[in-house]
Design a protein around this motif. Structure first.
Motif, PDB file in Angstrom:
ATOM      1  N   GLN A 195     -26.684  -2.479 -45.518  1.00  0.00           N
ATOM      2  CA  GLN A 195     -25.684  -1.483 -45.391  1.00  0.00           C
ATOM      3  C   GLN A 195     -26.231  -0.453 -44.197  1.00  0.00           C
ATOM      4  OE1 GLN A 195     -23.944  -0.110 -49.068  1.00  0.00           O
ATOM      5  NE2 GLN A 195     -23.863   1.894 -48.220  1.00  0.00           N
ATOM      6  N   LEU A 196     -25.397  -0.299 -43.496  1.00  0.00           N
ATOM      7  CA  LEU A 196     -25.526   0.532 -42.194  1.00  0.00           C
ATOM      8  C   LEU A 196     -25.002   2.080 -42.529  1.00  0.00           C
ATOM      9  CD1 LEU A 196     -24.669  -2.046 -39.260  1.00  0.00           C
ATOM     10  CD2 LEU A 196     -26.697  -1.596 -40.419  1.00  0.00           C
ATOM     11  N   THR A 197     -24.083   2.247 -43.224  1.00  0.00           N
ATOM     12  CA  THR A 197     -23.329   3.469 -43.495  1.00  0.00           C
ATOM     13  C   THR A 197     -23.646   3.935 -44.831  1.00  0.00           C
ATOM     14  OG1 THR A 197     -21.464   2.152 -44.280  1.00  0.00           O
ATOM     15  CG2 THR A 197     -21.446   3.139 -41.808  1.00  0.00           C
ATOM     16  N   PRO A 198     -24.313   5.381 -44.606  1.00  0.00           N
ATOM     17  CA  PRO A 198     -24.897   5.840 -46.088  1.00  0.00           C
ATOM     18  C   PRO A 198     -23.787   6.137 -47.115  1.00  0.00           C
ATOM     19  CG  PRO A 198     -24.792   7.324 -44.238  1.00  0.00           C
ATOM     20  CD  PRO A 198     -24.255   6.100 -43.652  1.00  0.00           C
ATOM     21  N   SER A 199     -22.390   6.642 -46.633  1.00  0.00           N
ATOM     22  CA  SER A 199     -21.418   6.748 -47.411  1.00  0.00           C
ATOM     23  C   SER A 199     -19.995   6.042 -46.865  1.00  0.00           C
ATOM     24  CB  SER A 199     -21.280   8.232 -47.602  1.00  0.00           C
ATOM     25  OG  SER A 199     -21.092   8.796 -46.196  1.00  0.00           O
ATOM     26  N   PRO A 200     -18.956   5.929 -47.508  1.00  0.00           N
ATOM     27  CA  PRO A 200     -17.625   5.300 -47.018  1.00  0.00           C
ATOM     28  C   PRO A 200     -17.180   6.199 -45.665  1.00  0.00           C
ATOM     29  CG  PRO A 200     -17.728   5.381 -49.368  1.00  0.00           C
ATOM     30  CD  PRO A 200     -18.757   6.335 -49.080  1.00  0.00           C
ATOM     31  N   VAL A 201     -16.740   5.511 -44.680  1.00  0.00           N
ATOM     32  CA  VAL A 201     -16.293   6.032 -43.554  1.00  0.00           C
ATOM     33  C   VAL A 201     -14.770   6.128 -43.745  1.00  0.00           C
ATOM     34  CG1 VAL A 201     -15.994   6.072 -40.981  1.00  0.00           C
ATOM     35  CG2 VAL A 201     -18.183   5.349 -42.340  1.00  0.00           C
ATOM     36  N   THR A 202     -14.259   7.239 -43.535  1.00  0.00           N
ATOM     37  CA  THR A 202     -12.386   7.335 -43.477  1.00  0.00           C
ATOM     38  C   THR A 202     -11.969   6.975 -42.326  1.00  0.00           C
ATOM     39  OG1 THR A 202     -12.787   9.179 -45.179  1.00  0.00           O
ATOM     40  CG2 THR A 202     -10.616   8.993 -43.815  1.00  0.00           C
ATOM     41  N   ILE A 203     -10.773   6.556 -42.525  1.00  0.00           N
ATOM     42  CA  ILE A 203     -10.268   6.047 -41.064  1.00  0.00           C
ATOM     43  C   ILE A 203      -9.373   6.920 -40.799  1.00  0.00           C
ATOM     44  CG2 ILE A 203      -8.849   4.224 -40.016  1.00  0.00           C
ATOM     45  CD1 ILE A 203      -9.808   2.202 -42.122  1.00  0.00           C
ATOM     46  N   GLY A 204      -9.383   7.506 -39.352  1.00  0.00           N
ATOM     47  CA  GLY A 204      -8.389   8.515 -38.855  1.00  0.00           C
ATOM     48  C   GLY A 204      -7.141   7.803 -38.319  1.00  0.00           C
ATOM     49  N   ASP A 205      -6.284   8.706 -38.021  1.00  0.00           N
ATOM     50  CA  ASP A 205      -5.164   8.429 -37.509  1.00  0.00           C
ATOM     51  C   ASP A 205      -5.009   7.623 -36.065  1.00  0.00           C
ATOM     52  OD1 ASP A 205      -3.680   9.327 -39.682  1.00  0.00           O
ATOM     53  OD2 ASP A 205      -3.313  11.383 -38.989  1.00  0.00           O
ATOM     54  N   SER A 206      -5.894   8.306 -34.883  1.00  0.00           N
ATOM     55  CA  SER A 206      -5.813   7.763 -33.626  1.00  0.00           C
ATOM     56  C   SER A 206      -7.026   8.154 -33.221  1.00  0.00           C
ATOM     57  CB  SER A 206      -4.461   8.381 -32.923  1.00  0.00           C
ATOM     58  OG  SER A 206      -4.612   9.745 -32.899  1.00  0.00           O
ATOM     59  N   GLY A 207      -7.148   7.572 -31.773  1.00  0.00           N
ATOM     60  CA  GLY A 207      -8.367   7.884 -30.995  1.00  0.00           C
ATOM     61  C   GLY A 207      -8.462   7.229 -29.654  1.00  0.00           C
ATOM     62  N   LEU A 208      -9.583   6.493 -29.183  1.00  0.00           N
ATOM     63  CA  LEU A 208      -9.531   5.981 -27.770  1.00  0.00           C
ATOM     64  C   LEU A 208      -9.056   4.671 -28.017  1.00  0.00           C
ATOM     65  CD1 LEU A 208     -11.116   6.087 -25.091  1.00  0.00           C
ATOM     66  CD2 LEU A 208     -12.988   4.883 -25.977  1.00  0.00           C
ATOM     67  N   GLU A 209      -8.455   4.204 -26.933  1.00  0.00           N
ATOM     68  CA  GLU A 209      -7.610   3.087 -26.747  1.00  0.00           C
ATOM     69  C   GLU A 209      -7.962   2.305 -25.672  1.00  0.00           C
ATOM     70  OE1 GLU A 209      -3.375   3.421 -27.556  1.00  0.00           O
ATOM     71  OE2 GLU A 209      -3.782   4.062 -29.720  1.00  0.00           O
ATOM     72  N   LEU A 210      -7.969   1.109 -25.466  1.00  0.00           N
ATOM     73  CA  LEU A 210      -8.546   0.260 -24.335  1.00  0.00           C
ATOM     74  C   LEU A 210      -6.913   0.193 -23.641  1.00  0.00           C
ATOM     75  CD1 LEU A 210     -10.623  -2.569 -25.753  1.00  0.00           C
ATOM     76  CD2 LEU A 210     -11.315  -0.329 -24.284  1.00  0.00           C
ATOM     77  N   PRO A 211      -6.939  -0.152 -22.306  1.00  0.00           N
ATOM     78  CA  PRO A 211      -5.756  -0.030 -21.457  1.00  0.00           C
ATOM     79  C   PRO A 211      -5.634  -1.663 -21.527  1.00  0.00           C
ATOM     80  CG  PRO A 211      -7.349   0.166 -20.034  1.00  0.00           C
ATOM     81  CD  PRO A 211      -8.057   0.631 -21.387  1.00  0.00           C
ATOM     82  N   TYR A 212      -3.961  -1.917 -21.628  1.00  0.00           N
ATOM     83  CA  TYR A 212      -3.610  -3.236 -21.465  1.00  0.00           C
ATOM     84  C   TYR A 212      -3.862  -3.680 -20.188  1.00  0.00           C
ATOM     85  CZ  TYR A 212      -1.525  -3.219 -26.029  1.00  0.00           C
ATOM     86  OH  TYR A 212      -1.283  -3.354 -27.663  1.00  0.00           O
ATOM     87  N   PRO A 213      -4.316  -4.973 -20.090  1.00  0.00           N
ATOM     88  CA  PRO A 213      -4.363  -5.720 -18.588  1.00  0.00           C
ATOM     89  C   PRO A 213      -2.896  -5.722 -17.944  1.00  0.00           C
ATOM     90  CG  PRO A 213      -4.514  -7.210 -20.288  1.00  0.00           C
ATOM     91  CD  PRO A 213      -4.624  -6.087 -20.993  1.00  0.00           C
ATOM     92  N   PRO A 214      -3.202  -5.561 -16.713  1.00  0.00           N
ATOM     93  CA  PRO A 214      -1.679  -5.545 -15.801  1.00  0.00           C
ATOM     94  C   PRO A 214      -1.149  -6.900 -15.884  1.00  0.00           C
ATOM     95  CG  PRO A 214      -3.903  -5.667 -14.366  1.00  0.00           C
ATOM     96  CD  PRO A 214      -4.285  -5.240 -15.661  1.00  0.00           C
ATOM     97  N   LYS A 215       0.035  -6.881 -15.777  1.00  0.00           N
ATOM     98  CA  LYS A 215       0.822  -8.242 -16.041  1.00  0.00           C
ATOM     99  C   LYS A 215       0.983  -8.937 -14.724  1.00  0.00           C
ATOM    100  CE  LYS A 215       4.019  -6.512 -19.768  1.00  0.00           C
ATOM    101  NZ  LYS A 215       5.514  -6.559 -19.965  1.00  0.00           N
ATOM    102  N   GLU A 216       0.626 -10.093 -14.880  1.00  0.00           N
ATOM    103  CA  GLU A 216       0.608 -10.911 -13.424  1.00  0.00           C
ATOM    104  C   GLU A 216       2.236 -11.162 -13.137  1.00  0.00           C
ATOM    105  OE1 GLU A 216      -1.334 -14.304 -14.028  1.00  0.00           O
ATOM    106  OE2 GLU A 216      -3.408 -13.537 -14.419  1.00  0.00           O
TER     107      GLU A 216
END
Length: 216
Positions: A195-216
């Motif tokens: 186990q890597l996490t000492p306690s349960p991690v809560t999932i937030g609403d939003s954060g960093l996102e990867l950009p979509y690759p450009p359309k060909e």
């Protein structure tokens, strides 16, 4: 018989008897002959050599055996890859950016994508990022490993294409994207049963996102 002859016999006969008795007492024991003439092999006697193909190459069974041993050794190395290192969760959120993963719309449990920002330090070269597993934060039901991983800079930004993370044993930061049940609010991370996490991690609403690759 003269008295002289009698005296000689009187001396010789006891000596002869003493000699014969001594021979019987010092005789070597008889060799024990096995009751059966059938020979038996010792327990560690070599067995027949493995069968090889006529051209001298390994048979399919031999190749499978060698491959199994290689995979077992590789698995052992990966299992010990974290060593004395640690994984720190910097945050987690519902993910709506680009990923080559997508939830199965026909799955029995409705899922969504979740991004987890982690910093890994002190690990060995055998550490495998794909083996970080996400599990339910309460029930500990596993929802698998093999996330979509992306390098981040140590300050939490998307790493430019021409930049590379520092070499071991330096710390590295990752964005890990998983498919995870939509109704489950918390999670734990595991690595090969640890186990890597000492306690349960809560999932937030939003954060960093990867950009979509450009359309060909």
């Amino acid at each position: 018989m003269t008295s002289k002859t009698a005296k000689i016999l009187h001396l010789v006969v006891p000596l002869a008897l003493l000699f014969l008795n001594g021979c019987e007492e010092g005789a070597p024991p008889e060799t024990q002959v096995p009751a059966s003439s059938e020979s038996t092999l010792p327990e560690n006697a070599p067995t027949s050599p493995p069968v090889q193909a006529e051209d001298g190459e390994m048979t399919a069974d031999q190749r499978k055996e060698v491959l199994d041993k290689i995979l077992q050794e590789k698995g052992r190395q990966q299992a010990e890859g974290l060593g004395s290192g640690k994984v720190t969760v910097n945050g987690a959120w519902n993910y709506k950016g680009y990923s080559y993963l997508s939830p199965d719309p026909n799955a029995a449990i409705e899922a969504r994508l979740v991004a987890v920002d982690v910093t890994i330090s002190g690990h060995t070269e055998n550490f495998d990022i794909d083996d970080i597993e996400i599990v339910d934060g309460i029930s500990l039901i596993s929802y698998g490993s093999d996330p979509h991983p992306e390098f981040l800079t140590l300050d939490g930004k998307i790493m430019p294409a021409d930049q590379f993370p520092v070499s071991l044993p330096g710390a590295s930061r990752w964005l890990l994207i998983y498919a995870f049940p939509k109704a489950t609010p918390t999670f734990h991370l595991f690595y090969w049963g640890k186990q890597l996490t000492p306690s349960p991690v809560t999932i937030g609403d939003s954060g960093l996102e990867l950009p979509y690759p450009p359309k060909e």
